[in-house]
Design an enzyme around this catalytic site. Structure first.
Site, PDB file in Angstrom:
ATOM      1  N   CYS A 211       0.866  -1.182   0.000  1.00  0.00           N
ATOM      2  CA  CYS A 211       0.000   0.000   0.000  1.00  0.00           C
ATOM      3  C   CYS A 211       0.898   1.225   0.000  1.00  0.00           C
ATOM      4  O   CYS A 211       1.772   1.352   0.874  1.00  0.00           O
ATOM      5  CB  CYS A 211      -0.886  -0.014   1.243  1.00  0.00           C
ATOM      6  SG  CYS A 211      -1.867   1.485   1.494  1.00  0.00           S
TER       7      CYS A 211
ATOM      8  N   CYS B 255      -0.674   3.879  -7.118  1.00  0.00           N
ATOM      9  CA  CYS B 255      -1.507   3.276  -6.072  1.00  0.00           C
ATOM     10  C   CYS B 255      -1.648   1.808  -6.425  1.00  0.00           C
ATOM     11  O   CYS B 255      -1.914   1.473  -7.592  1.00  0.00           O
ATOM     12  CB  CYS B 255      -2.873   3.961  -6.006  1.00  0.00           C
ATOM     13  SG  CYS B 255      -4.086   3.137  -4.938  1.00  0.00           S
TER      14      CYS B 255
END
Length: 265
Positions: free
Chosen positions: A70, A177
């Site tokens: 992440c 992302c």
């Protein structure tokens, strides 16, 4: 061998699938936080608290390494996670693939969440790894959430909006992302037709493959893609053992892991 991955949601799927391709014999632990997601809008100290809880849940199963799959958690919580778990458990963070994209030549677009776009963290990566290369930061509001819930219409809308902000002369797009890697080909399909005819085929840069390879290096394990697919899958949902979210099974990466779990309960 046991490799754990953590993220607020299904952004960990791309890296998990990459690890599974390299070592189908490795046990995988997927630790996400459906009770606390999304992490992006939270204050940094709140992100750290949730990420630590997620990491601790995974660490309790004694993995050989933990991947922080992440970007948001890597920016805000990687140091805290490493301080608590290393050296007993190597912790591998996720960094947007700005360096290889810039090395291949610009112009480059970096698609990222609004909170990451323009942040000191991302600007620092651009300064360190893309000096002299034309780089455009493109915010992608709503895209990570749309991917998380497999909302196809919302994904298409968010991708179209970001594509409209992407310069027509870019040669590559950095997927800043981890969620975006799950819809990489939809991103390519939206951007490519908008590019100048002089631009060659658009190159997309994700981080999953590099993170998977780095994880094996950290624990001294060699890739063995032809190994017998004997690894087991454990899914942790805010610390509770569960199963893969049905939304995740709409993506090839999620289905490959789901099939592995079905074969090896």
């Amino acid at each position: 061998m046991k490799i754990a991955l953590m993220d607020s949601g299904n952004g960990l799927l791309a890296a998990a699938a990459a690890v599974h391709r390299l070592r189908p014999d490795a046990d995988l632990v997927l630790s996400s936080d459906p009770d606390g997601m999304p992490w992006g809008p939270r204050a940094p100290e709140d992100i750290i608290a949730h990420a630590l809880d997620c990491a601790r849940s995974a660490a309790a199963l004694a993995p050989d390494a933990l991947i922080v799959a992440c970007n948001t958690a890597s920016v805000h919580a990687l140091a805290a996670i490493r301080a608590e778990l290393e050296p007993a458990i190597p912790v591998i963070g996720t960094v947007p693939a700005i360096k290889p994209a810039a090395a291949a030549g610009g112009p480059v677009a970096i698609w990222a969440t609004p909170g990451t776009t323009g942040s000191p963290y991302q600007r620092g990566l651009i300064r360190d790894f893309a000096a002299g290369v034309e780089v455009t930061e493109v915010p992608c509001p709503g895209l990570a959430d749309a991917v998380q819930y497999a909302d196809s219409a919302a994904v298409n809308a968010a991708v179209a909006a970001a594509a409209a902000l992407t310069p027509r002369n870019v040669r590559s797009v950095v997927l800043g992302c981890t969620h975006y890697e799950l819809v990489a080909e939809r991103i390519r399909a939206a951007v490519q037709p908008l590019l100048s005819p002089a631009v060659p085929r658009l190159t997309l840069y994700g981080s999953a493959e590099a993170v998977a390879a780095q994880t094996l290096r950290r624990i001294g394990a060699a890739p063995a893609p032809d190994a017998a697919p004997s690894g087991r899958l454990t899914v942790l949902l805010s610390g509770r053992e569960g199963s893969i979210d049905p939304a995740s099974l709409t993506y090839p990466e999620g289905r490959s892991l789901g099939e592995a779990a079905a074969v090896r309960p």
